[in-house]
Design a protein around this motif. Structure first.
Motif, PDB file in Angstrom:
ATOM      1  N   LEU A  10     163.769 104.721  -9.033  1.00  0.00           N
ATOM      2  CA  LEU A  10     164.763 103.651  -9.027  1.00  0.00           C
ATOM      3  C   LEU A  10     164.647 102.793 -10.287  1.00  0.00           C
ATOM      4  N   LEU A  11     163.416 102.532 -10.712  1.00  0.00           N
ATOM      5  CA  LEU A  11     163.203 101.679 -11.883  1.00  0.00           C
ATOM      6  C   LEU A  11     163.681 102.315 -13.182  1.00  0.00           C
ATOM      7  N   THR A  12     163.788 103.637 -13.210  1.00  0.00           N
ATOM      8  CA  THR A  12     164.253 104.307 -14.434  1.00  0.00           C
ATOM      9  C   THR A  12     165.773 104.380 -14.508  1.00  0.00           C
ATOM     10  N   ARG A  13     166.437 104.055 -13.430  1.00  0.00           N
ATOM     11  CA  ARG A  13     167.903 104.152 -13.385  1.00  0.00           C
ATOM     12  C   ARG A  13     168.566 102.850 -13.802  1.00  0.00           C
ATOM     13  N   THR A  14     169.847 102.960 -14.116  1.00  0.00           N
ATOM     14  CA  THR A  14     170.675 101.812 -14.483  1.00  0.00           C
ATOM     15  C   THR A  14     171.883 101.778 -13.558  1.00  0.00           C
ATOM     16  N   SER A  15     172.272 100.601 -13.177  1.00  0.00           N
ATOM     17  CA  SER A  15     173.463 100.451 -12.337  1.00  0.00           C
ATOM     18  C   SER A  15     174.695 100.942 -13.084  1.00  0.00           C
ATOM     19  N   THR A  16     175.582 101.585 -12.327  1.00  0.00           N
ATOM     20  CA  THR A  16     176.855 102.040 -12.877  1.00  0.00           C
ATOM     21  C   THR A  16     177.955 101.709 -11.876  1.00  0.00           C
ATOM     22  N   HIS A  17     179.184 101.703 -12.347  1.00  0.00           N
ATOM     23  CA  HIS A  17     180.296 101.437 -11.436  1.00  0.00           C
ATOM     24  C   HIS A  17     180.315 102.499 -10.337  1.00  0.00           C
ATOM     25  N   GLN A  18     180.413 102.076  -9.098  1.00  0.00           N
ATOM     26  CA  GLN A  18     180.362 102.977  -7.949  1.00  0.00           C
ATOM     27  C   GLN A  18     181.731 103.124  -7.295  1.00  0.00           C
ATOM     28  N   THR A  19     182.101 104.362  -7.043  1.00  0.00           N
ATOM     29  CA  THR A  19     183.325 104.644  -6.299  1.00  0.00           C
ATOM     30  C   THR A  19     183.055 105.573  -5.123  1.00  0.00           C
ATOM     31  N   SER A  20     181.827 106.088  -5.043  1.00  0.00           N
ATOM     32  CA  SER A  20     181.491 106.972  -3.929  1.00  0.00           C
ATOM     33  C   SER A  20     181.374 106.157  -2.651  1.00  0.00           C
ATOM     34  N   ASN A  62     165.227  82.730 -13.079  1.00  0.00           N
ATOM     35  CA  ASN A  62     165.700  82.952 -14.448  1.00  0.00           C
ATOM     36  C   ASN A  62     165.387  84.362 -14.941  1.00  0.00           C
ATOM     37  N   ALA A  63     164.184  84.846 -14.669  1.00  0.00           N
ATOM     38  CA  ALA A  63     163.821  86.204 -15.080  1.00  0.00           C
ATOM     39  C   ALA A  63     164.684  87.225 -14.346  1.00  0.00           C
ATOM     40  N   LEU A  64     164.900  87.004 -13.062  1.00  0.00           N
ATOM     41  CA  LEU A  64     165.733  87.899 -12.269  1.00  0.00           C
ATOM     42  C   LEU A  64     167.168  87.907 -12.795  1.00  0.00           C
ATOM     43  N   ALA A  65     167.699  86.753 -13.103  1.00  0.00           N
ATOM     44  CA  ALA A  65     169.068  86.669 -13.624  1.00  0.00           C
ATOM     45  C   ALA A  65     169.207  87.460 -14.920  1.00  0.00           C
ATOM     46  N   TYR A  66     168.213  87.390 -15.783  1.00  0.00           N
ATOM     47  CA  TYR A  66     168.256  88.126 -17.049  1.00  0.00           C
ATOM     48  C   TYR A  66     168.299  89.637 -16.789  1.00  0.00           C
ATOM     49  N   LEU A  68     169.086  91.331 -13.981  1.00  0.00           N
ATOM     50  CA  LEU A  68     170.241  91.796 -13.218  1.00  0.00           C
ATOM     51  C   LEU A  68     171.555  91.633 -13.980  1.00  0.00           C
ATOM     52  N   HIS A  69     171.618  90.682 -14.889  1.00  0.00           N
ATOM     53  CA  HIS A  69     172.813  90.578 -15.725  1.00  0.00           C
ATOM     54  C   HIS A  69     172.947  91.829 -16.584  1.00  0.00           C
ATOM     55  N   ARG A  70     171.838  92.347 -17.087  1.00  0.00           N
ATOM     56  CA  ARG A  70     171.855  93.585 -17.870  1.00  0.00           C
ATOM     57  C   ARG A  70     172.293  94.770 -17.016  1.00  0.00           C
ATOM     58  N   GLU A  71     172.025  94.712 -15.723  1.00  0.00           N
ATOM     59  CA  GLU A  71     172.452  95.776 -14.800  1.00  0.00           C
ATOM     60  C   GLU A  71     173.915  95.602 -14.394  1.00  0.00           C
ATOM     61  N   ASP A  72     174.492  94.462 -14.673  1.00  0.00           N
ATOM     62  CA  ASP A  72     175.858  94.120 -14.265  1.00  0.00           C
ATOM     63  C   ASP A  72     176.032  94.278 -12.745  1.00  0.00           C
ATOM     64  N   CYS A 103     168.574  97.691  -8.125  1.00  0.00           N
ATOM     65  CA  CYS A 103     168.347  96.280  -8.421  1.00  0.00           C
ATOM     66  C   CYS A 103     167.288  95.659  -7.518  1.00  0.00           C
ATOM     67  N   ALA A 104     167.161  96.130  -6.295  1.00  0.00           N
ATOM     68  CA  ALA A 104     166.083  95.654  -5.420  1.00  0.00           C
ATOM     69  C   ALA A 104     164.726  96.036  -6.019  1.00  0.00           C
ATOM     70  N   ALA A 105     164.600  97.252  -6.498  1.00  0.00           N
ATOM     71  CA  ALA A 105     163.352  97.688  -7.134  1.00  0.00           C
ATOM     72  C   ALA A 105     163.064  96.856  -8.373  1.00  0.00           C
ATOM     73  N   LYS A 106     164.091  96.544  -9.138  1.00  0.00           N
ATOM     74  CA  LYS A 106     163.905  95.740 -10.350  1.00  0.00           C
ATOM     75  C   LYS A 106     163.549  94.295 -10.005  1.00  0.00           C
ATOM     76  N   ALA A 107     164.095  93.764  -8.921  1.00  0.00           N
ATOM     77  CA  ALA A 107     163.708  92.422  -8.476  1.00  0.00           C
ATOM     78  C   ALA A 107     162.230  92.404  -8.096  1.00  0.00           C
ATOM     79  N   ASP A 108     161.779  93.444  -7.396  1.00  0.00           N
ATOM     80  CA  ASP A 108     160.355  93.542  -7.054  1.00  0.00           C
ATOM     81  C   ASP A 108     159.495  93.615  -8.313  1.00  0.00           C
ATOM     82  N   ALA A 109     159.964  94.337  -9.328  1.00  0.00           N
ATOM     83  CA  ALA A 109     159.214  94.460 -10.579  1.00  0.00           C
ATOM     84  C   ALA A 109     159.101  93.108 -11.268  1.00  0.00           C
TER      85      ALA A 109
END
Length: 116
Positions: A10-20, A62-66, A68-72, A103-109
């Motif tokens: 999960l940590l190696t992935r990036t959020s993308t627009h989802q339609t599934s 603040n760290a989380l916002a930075y 997750l903003h990159r993940e959009d 993003c949950a995994a990244k929040a934990d990180a």
């Protein structure tokens, strides 16, 4: 989703627009096994992070916002003196998607790098 992704995957992935289609409750439950502390409640992935004071809470926020903003991909947040509730869902699929787990995994990180 057939096999849950590990936290590392999960940590190696990036959020993308989802339609599934949104994940089923069974798929959500299975994937949540890789993210201790998170639960599925009222249509959201949710976790409460606890801190010793307001400064630590805001530093995490603040760290989380930075990150997750990159993940959009932006969560609902409830901030108090010594806690921050983070809630994810994906509006475009009207439910839970892979983005929420990424993003949950990244929040934990973020939490782990600062407060463990």
């Amino acid at each position: 989703m057939t096999v849950p992704l590990s936290r590392a995957e999960l940590l190696t992935r990036t959020s993308t627009h989802q339609t599934s289609p949104a994940y089923s409750v069974a798929a959500i439950t299975e994937q949540l096994e890789t993210l201790p502390g998170w639960c599925y409640e009222a249509g959201f992935l949710q976790r409460t992070y606890r801190f010793t004071n307001y400064y630590e809470t805001i530093t995490f926020l603040n760290a989380l916002a930075y990150v997750l903003h990159r993940e959009d991909h932006h969560p609902e947040l409830l901030v108090t003196y010594n806690s921050c509730v983070v809630r994810f869902n994906t509006h475009s699929v009207e439910g839970i998607s892979i983005n929420d787990f990424i993003c949950a995994a990244k929040a934990d990180a973020v939490f782990g790098q600062t407060y463990r």
